[in-house]
Design a protein around this motif. Structure first.
Motif, mmCIF file in Angstrom:
data_model
loop_
_atom_site.group_PDB
_atom_site.id
_atom_site.type_symbol
_atom_site.label_atom_id
_atom_site.label_comp_id
_atom_site.label_asym_id
_atom_site.label_seq_id
_atom_site.Cartn_x
_atom_site.Cartn_y
_atom_site.Cartn_z
ATOM 1 N N THR A 143 0.458 -10.154 -3.955
ATOM 2 C CA THR A 143 -0.633 -9.457 -4.605
ATOM 3 C C THR A 143 -0.358 -7.972 -4.847
ATOM 4 O OG1 THR A 143 -2.949 -8.804 -4.342
ATOM 5 C CG2 THR A 143 -1.725 -9.176 -2.334
ATOM 6 N N ASP A 144 -0.920 -7.470 -5.939
ATOM 7 C CA ASP A 144 -0.868 -6.029 -6.192
ATOM 8 C C ASP A 144 -2.215 -5.372 -5.923
ATOM 9 O OD1 ASP A 144 -2.429 -6.824 -8.323
ATOM 10 O OD2 ASP A 144 -1.130 -5.979 -9.870
ATOM 11 N N SER A 200 -5.006 -5.913 -7.364
ATOM 12 C CA SER A 200 -5.823 -5.763 -8.563
ATOM 13 C C SER A 200 -7.066 -6.640 -8.444
ATOM 14 C CB SER A 200 -5.019 -6.166 -9.797
ATOM 15 O OG SER A 200 -4.708 -7.549 -9.726
ATOM 16 N N ASP A 249 -7.877 -9.168 -10.345
ATOM 17 C CA ASP A 249 -7.452 -10.570 -10.452
ATOM 18 C C ASP A 249 -6.888 -11.076 -9.135
ATOM 19 O OD1 ASP A 249 -8.250 -10.645 -13.074
ATOM 20 O OD2 ASP A 249 -6.221 -10.652 -13.916
ATOM 21 N N ALA A 250 -6.107 -10.235 -8.469
ATOM 22 C CA ALA A 250 -5.512 -10.617 -7.184
ATOM 23 C C ALA A 250 -6.598 -10.832 -6.135
ATOM 24 C CB ALA A 250 -4.519 -9.555 -6.725
ATOM 25 N N SER A 268 4.050 -7.045 -10.549
ATOM 26 C CA SER A 268 2.625 -6.721 -10.572
ATOM 27 C C SER A 268 1.840 -8.019 -10.710
ATOM 28 C CB SER A 268 2.299 -5.784 -11.740
ATOM 29 O OG SER A 268 2.529 -6.444 -12.968
ATOM 30 N N GLY A 269 0.524 -7.896 -10.521
ATOM 31 C CA GLY A 269 -0.336 -9.066 -10.652
ATOM 32 C C GLY A 269 -0.468 -9.843 -9.361
ATOM 33 N N SER A 305 0.482 -13.858 -7.581
ATOM 34 C CA SER A 305 1.121 -15.173 -7.647
ATOM 35 C C SER A 305 0.844 -15.917 -6.359
ATOM 36 C CB SER A 305 2.637 -15.047 -7.815
ATOM 37 O OG SER A 305 2.959 -14.475 -9.045
ATOM 38 N N GLY A 313 -0.877 -15.332 -11.980
ATOM 39 C CA GLY A 313 -2.137 -14.956 -12.610
ATOM 40 C C GLY A 313 -3.343 -15.404 -11.812
ATOM 41 N N LYS A 314 -4.499 -14.891 -12.216
ATOM 42 C CA LYS A 314 -5.754 -15.161 -11.519
ATOM 43 C C LYS A 314 -6.071 -16.647 -11.535
ATOM 44 C CE LYS A 314 -9.927 -14.437 -13.308
ATOM 45 N NZ LYS A 314 -11.109 -13.742 -13.835
#
Length: 127
Positions: free
Chosen positions: A33-34, A36, A38-39, A79-80, A82, A103-104
């Motif tokens: 995770t970053d 964010s 979405d994370a 980033s993002g 997974s 992704g989310k």
């Protein structure tokens, strides 16, 4: 997202999860995770009751993406968010995940996708 960590039993690191998975004969499910939005939403989805029986068959780890992190480089995480399934018996599990969802994801989507990404680890289906 911190409130969900109480419900999801993440071990302290991916390395510790790989060691525990090797010892217990379980694959590792790693949330990378970053931090964010979405994370955080994907991390919240992992706390959903509908996923707990699946998650109980894995050792869970959470790893924050950081610049110059060796593990992030091996995971190709920039980033993002997974969700990765790792075989702790592999020579370099982080470099060759058994499955990867980038992704989310909501709990419903994670539950539906587990059927599509079913893999055999240690001789039995785990997701």
């Amino acid at each position: 997202a911190a409130q969900f960590r109480k419900k999801v039993p993440f071990v302290e690191s991916v390395e510790a999860a790989l060691a525990a998975g090797s010892k217990d004969g379980k694959p590792v499910l790693a949330l990378v995770t970053d931090k964010s939005k979405d994370a955080e939403e994907t991390e919240a989805a992992l706390a959903d009751d509908a996923l707990q029986s699946t998650l109980a068959r894995c050792v869970l780890a959470r790893h924050e993406i950081a610049k110059d992190c060796d593990l992030c480089k091996r995971l190709k995480a920039v980033s993002g968010v997974s969700v990765l399934l790792l075989d702790p018996r592999g020579e370099d599990p982080a470099a060759a995940p058994l499955a990867s969802l980038a992704g989310k994801r909501t709990a419903a989507v994670l539950k539906a996708e587990k059927i599509r990404i079913t893999v055999s680890v240690l001789g039995r289906p785990v997701l």
